[in-house]
Design a protein around this motif. Structure first.
Motif, PDB file in Angstrom:
ATOM      1  N   ALA A  50       0.836  -1.196   0.000  1.00  0.00           N
ATOM      2  CA  ALA A  50       0.000   0.000   0.000  1.00  0.00           C
ATOM      3  C   ALA A  50       0.873   1.249   0.000  1.00  0.00           C
ATOM      4  N   VAL A  51       0.356   2.299  -0.622  1.00  0.00           N
ATOM      5  CA  VAL A  51       1.070   3.571  -0.639  1.00  0.00           C
ATOM      6  C   VAL A  51       0.164   4.641  -0.044  1.00  0.00           C
ATOM      7  N   LEU A  52       0.705   5.354   0.949  1.00  0.00           N
ATOM      8  CA  LEU A  52      -0.034   6.463   1.557  1.00  0.00           C
ATOM      9  C   LEU A  52       0.652   7.767   1.170  1.00  0.00           C
TER      10      LEU A  52
ATOM     11  N   GLY B 209       0.096  12.331   0.852  1.00  0.00           N
ATOM     12  CA  GLY B 209      -0.685  13.455   1.358  1.00  0.00           C
ATOM     13  C   GLY B 209      -1.702  13.829   0.297  1.00  0.00           C
ATOM     14  N   SER B 210      -1.192  14.309  -0.802  1.00  0.00           N
ATOM     15  CA  SER B 210      -2.065  14.692  -1.900  1.00  0.00           C
ATOM     16  C   SER B 210      -1.280  14.593  -3.189  1.00  0.00           C
ATOM     17  N   MET B 211      -1.922  14.071  -4.205  1.00  0.00           N
ATOM     18  CA  MET B 211      -1.211  13.901  -5.465  1.00  0.00           C
ATOM     19  C   MET B 211      -1.061  15.219  -6.215  1.00  0.00           C
ATOM     20  N   ARG B 212      -1.651  16.297  -5.660  1.00  0.00           N
ATOM     21  CA  ARG B 212      -1.489  17.584  -6.332  1.00  0.00           C
ATOM     22  C   ARG B 212      -0.167  18.249  -5.973  1.00  0.00           C
ATOM     23  N   VAL B 213       0.539  17.683  -5.040  1.00  0.00           N
ATOM     24  CA  VAL B 213       1.838  18.236  -4.672  1.00  0.00           C
ATOM     25  C   VAL B 213       2.918  17.568  -5.504  1.00  0.00           C
ATOM     26  N   ARG B 214       3.800  18.361  -6.039  1.00  0.00           N
ATOM     27  CA  ARG B 214       4.757  17.822  -6.992  1.00  0.00           C
ATOM     28  C   ARG B 214       5.684  16.773  -6.371  1.00  0.00           C
ATOM     29  N   ASP B 215       6.170  17.029  -5.141  1.00  0.00           N
ATOM     30  CA  ASP B 215       7.074  16.084  -4.492  1.00  0.00           C
ATOM     31  C   ASP B 215       6.446  14.707  -4.406  1.00  0.00           C
ATOM     32  N   HIS B 216       5.188  14.690  -3.965  1.00  0.00           N
ATOM     33  CA  HIS B 216       4.538  13.403  -3.739  1.00  0.00           C
ATOM     34  C   HIS B 216       4.385  12.650  -5.041  1.00  0.00           C
ATOM     35  N   GLY B 217       4.039  13.377  -6.083  1.00  0.00           N
ATOM     36  CA  GLY B 217       3.931  12.748  -7.382  1.00  0.00           C
ATOM     37  C   GLY B 217       5.250  12.138  -7.825  1.00  0.00           C
ATOM     38  N   GLU B 218       6.310  12.872  -7.606  1.00  0.00           N
ATOM     39  CA  GLU B 218       7.627  12.378  -8.033  1.00  0.00           C
ATOM     40  C   GLU B 218       8.048  11.147  -7.235  1.00  0.00           C
ATOM     41  N   ARG B 219       7.781  11.182  -5.942  1.00  0.00           N
ATOM     42  CA  ARG B 219       8.147  10.024  -5.123  1.00  0.00           C
ATOM     43  C   ARG B 219       7.393   8.780  -5.569  1.00  0.00           C
ATOM     44  N   LEU B 220       6.105   8.965  -5.849  1.00  0.00           N
ATOM     45  CA  LEU B 220       5.304   7.827  -6.298  1.00  0.00           C
ATOM     46  C   LEU B 220       5.853   7.277  -7.611  1.00  0.00           C
ATOM     47  N   GLU B 221       6.153   8.179  -8.508  1.00  0.00           N
ATOM     48  CA  GLU B 221       6.698   7.771  -9.810  1.00  0.00           C
ATOM     49  C   GLU B 221       7.941   6.903  -9.628  1.00  0.00           C
ATOM     50  N   GLY B 222       8.859   7.371  -8.783  1.00  0.00           N
ATOM     51  CA  GLY B 222      10.091   6.609  -8.552  1.00  0.00           C
ATOM     52  C   GLY B 222       9.813   5.275  -7.884  1.00  0.00           C
ATOM     53  N   PHE B 223       8.890   5.293  -6.946  1.00  0.00           N
ATOM     54  CA  PHE B 223       8.574   4.069  -6.204  1.00  0.00           C
ATOM     55  C   PHE B 223       8.024   3.000  -7.135  1.00  0.00           C
TER      56      PHE B 223
ATOM     57  N   PRO C 116      12.636  -8.392  -9.378  1.00  0.00           N
ATOM     58  CA  PRO C 116      12.477  -9.685 -10.049  1.00  0.00           C
ATOM     59  C   PRO C 116      11.052 -10.250  -9.919  1.00  0.00           C
ATOM     60  N   ASN C 117      10.499 -10.270  -8.692  1.00  0.00           N
ATOM     61  CA  ASN C 117       9.146 -10.808  -8.578  1.00  0.00           C
ATOM     62  C   ASN C 117       8.132  -9.671  -8.587  1.00  0.00           C
ATOM     63  N   THR C 118       7.116  -9.827  -9.433  1.00  0.00           N
ATOM     64  CA  THR C 118       6.099  -8.779  -9.522  1.00  0.00           C
ATOM     65  C   THR C 118       5.224  -8.820  -8.279  1.00  0.00           C
ATOM     66  N   ARG C 119       4.723  -7.631  -7.961  1.00  0.00           N
ATOM     67  CA  ARG C 119       3.956  -7.494  -6.726  1.00  0.00           C
ATOM     68  C   ARG C 119       2.906  -6.413  -6.948  1.00  0.00           C
ATOM     69  N   ALA C 120       1.712  -6.652  -6.452  1.00  0.00           N
ATOM     70  CA  ALA C 120       0.623  -5.687  -6.648  1.00  0.00           C
ATOM     71  C   ALA C 120       0.834  -4.455  -5.772  1.00  0.00           C
ATOM     72  N   ILE C 121       0.582  -3.288  -6.370  1.00  0.00           N
ATOM     73  CA  ILE C 121       0.598  -2.048  -5.608  1.00  0.00           C
ATOM     74  C   ILE C 121      -0.843  -1.561  -5.536  1.00  0.00           C
ATOM     75  N   LEU C 122      -1.361  -1.394  -4.342  1.00  0.00           N
ATOM     76  CA  LEU C 122      -2.749  -0.956  -4.188  1.00  0.00           C
ATOM     77  C   LEU C 122      -2.886   0.501  -4.605  1.00  0.00           C
ATOM     78  N   PRO C 123      -4.100   0.917  -4.964  1.00  0.00           N
ATOM     79  CA  PRO C 123      -4.313   2.330  -5.332  1.00  0.00           C
ATOM     80  C   PRO C 123      -3.859   3.261  -4.202  1.00  0.00           C
ATOM     81  N   VAL C 124      -3.287   4.375  -4.595  1.00  0.00           N
ATOM     82  CA  VAL C 124      -2.718   5.302  -3.613  1.00  0.00           C
ATOM     83  C   VAL C 124      -3.795   5.842  -2.678  1.00  0.00           C
ATOM     84  N   LEU C 125      -3.502   5.835  -1.384  1.00  0.00           N
ATOM     85  CA  LEU C 125      -4.397   6.410  -0.382  1.00  0.00           C
ATOM     86  C   LEU C 125      -3.967   7.851  -0.137  1.00  0.00           C
TER      87      LEU C 125
END
Lengths: 346, 346
Positions: A191-193, A195-209, A217-226
């Motif tokens: 899961a990813v928590l 603050g708000s996706m309207r903030v540039r930092d948070h968007g960038e961190r998510l992108e990198g993550f 190597p092993n695929t893993r599900a990422i739940l929709p961002v909270l």
DNA sequence: GAATTTTTGATGTACGTAAATCAGAAATTT
DNA sequence: AAATTTCTGATTTACGTACATCAAAAATTC
């Protein structure tokens, strides 16, 4: 002994006054003479003694930090660090002040910048909001000859002189890589928590993550961002719901500031999750030591404040900055390399 | 406007000369008068303008860095950093010089320190060797009023004023924790490569590593420490032999400087080992990027040099140091948070 | 070549502190 | 009370640069 203006005058065969005119771009010097003086400066390797110059000018550097209001622990830590530094920096002819404006309010930020320019500050450090008003305000500062550095959140493409903060895409990648490696072949989604996706930092961190996780190597599900809006109660509810709804949850990445709600939900849960968060505070430190959190990514507020001051002073003097020295590093903390607690961790 | 000595003289009702006597601990001031002046200083919040004072004293700070000879990349990086910093620090009235002495040679180090004291330097930064001669030399520096900081390798218990470097036990623990977590439940023993166990840093790193590994949930064999003397050829041979002899080897921790030999042996092997090393250089950076190395622990040479200069200058002026600012952090690098390559990486 | 403008030199003051000298005042001793 | 010692004040110079003023020299224009 370093050469002085007198040495240059002698070397160039001109008077001290002429050297002064050349050095300070004052009018009334013929091109030939100016060239002679400049040659002498170069051949002697003269460097202006900034301390003596500032003394003579009795110059002070009033610098303004414009920070968002609210109870974001990192911002409050930054503010505390500015105030603490301010006590000691009178020595260095720097006068620091802090102005807070409503978070994410571009108009308020622009107004604060204009006020600072009008007051005649010699430098502005601001947590940038991505909006046209702010771009315009930065341009006005530039016209007024006031250097501007962006703090924590950048505004590339604007006229800002420098950015002081970490590479947030790399931060997200780092979190993803650690999460992937710590989990190994253990199954379950993450899961990813935020603050708000309207903030540039948070968007960038998510992108990198996401990029780093998908490269594992092993695929893993990422739940929709909270999106917890950096609010403790909302974050708590979102995480508690998620824990209940996803029994095989393997890990949580909080790329925003709302650690309090997250930790509260985890405490009620009893955890063997892999948890990675941002910002080292008293709370996250405790959780790291007790094993609730596995890693904390951090940017050092003290370093950022000191770097901002150095850069603004250098820009105000028209000097160059040592880019390597001013790079803000992304610190990875696990419980084994925790530094001793500082004064700014609540 | 900050108060000046004139303001204090007026406030205390004494002359400028008397204020000067009090401020600079010159003799010839009665206790009562001194108290009056000090009260004035306190009530006005006077802080000496260091820039003006240094200008008046036309003081320069000759500082000496005493570093071990040899091709230890970290030490050479440190030396390069001192030289690079030296170019820019004339501005700040500091004159840097570097002296190299045979590695681990206590007598040579002590002699170099005595020579520096005799030359009248205002501060010494040295990579300490743990020996009585060095303790004695530090004491002589202390008596001569010359501040001493230990660099990279500490000498706690001696009269040194400050230590500039990382906590090596914590560094070892961090390596152990990462190794354990990266390996997860994968079976197989772990090898440790060191330079020499007679060096204090290496001993401390090993201690921390073993402690962290034994604290992990699944126990794992640690092979006897390989001592490569920081020599590429010897290190290569030791690791190559080990790889051949232990087919199920799971990881390698190199806590010393001999990365070149290690990397050569790994290149010939084709690796899915977990490898953790110290010191970010061009080589280790490349290996990190290509996936041969999993993590690099680093201490930033530039930060250490600048910190040493700040601390020595503060001590020379009898000022206090900002401990939080001077703490050298242990950087953890994985391929995702690598900084852009700097000039000191070969 | 005279009048004008531009360029240069000489000189002084200021910034805030350090450091030295010498005279005078206060405290101490005899 | 006189002699001595100990303090204190007043004043000056210096550090390296900035900045202002006025006179003198050089270049330019008419």
């Amino acid at each position: 002994m370093r050469p002085t203006v007198h040495d240059i005058a002698a070397e160039a065969g001109v008077s001290l006054a002429t050297v002064d005119r050349v050095l300070n771009d004052r009018p009334g010097v013929r091109g030939v003479t100016k060239a002679k003086v400049e040659a002498a400066i170069a051949s002697l390797g003269y460097v202006r003694d900034v301390a003596a110059a500032n003394l003579a000018k009795s110059r002070v550097y009033p610098l303004v930090f414009i920070l968002p209001e609210g109870d974001n622990p990192f911002m409050r830590g930054l503010e505390a660090e500015v105030r603490r530094t301010g006590l000691h920096s009178a020595i260095e002819r720097t006068r620091l002040s802090v102005v807070t404006v409503p978070a994410f309010d571009a108009a308020a930020l622009a107004a604060a910048m204009d006020a600072a320019i009008a007051e005649g500050v010699s430098g502005i450090a601001a947590v940038a909001v991505d909006a046209p008003e702010v771009f315009a305000a930065i341009d006005r500062a530039r016209e007024a000859g006031v250097p501007v550095v962006t703090l924590v959140s950048d505004l590339s493409g604007s006229g800002r002189d420098h950015f002081i903060g970490v590479d947030n895409i790399a931060a997200g990648r780092t979190a993803g890589s650690l999460m992937g490696r710590f989990l190994g072949n253990r199954p379950g989604p993450v899961a990813v928590l935020a603050g708000s996706m309207r903030v540039r930092d948070h968007g960038e961190r998510l992108e990198g993550f996401l990029a780093a996780m998908s490269a594992m190597p092993n695929t893993r599900a990422i739940l929709p961002v909270l999106e917890g809006q950096d609010d403790p109660d909302l974050s708590f509810k979102l995480i508690a719901n998620c824990l209940a709804a996803v029994p095989d949850l393997a890990g949580i990445y909080n790329l925003g500031a709302g650690n309090r709600g997250l930790l509260k939900a985890l405490a009620a849960h009893g955890t063997d999750l892999c948890v990675i968060v941002h910002e080292l505070t008293g709370e996250t430190r405790g959780a790291l030591e007790s094993g609730v959190i596995d890693a904390v990514l951090n940017q050092d507020a003290g370093h950022e404040v000191r770097s901002a001051i150095r850069v603004l002073r250098a820009k105000a003097d028209g000097l160059s900055v040592n880019a390597a020295q001013e790079r803000i590093r992304l610190d990875i903390f696990i419980k084994d390399n925790l530094p001793p607690a500082g004064p700014d961790e609540e």
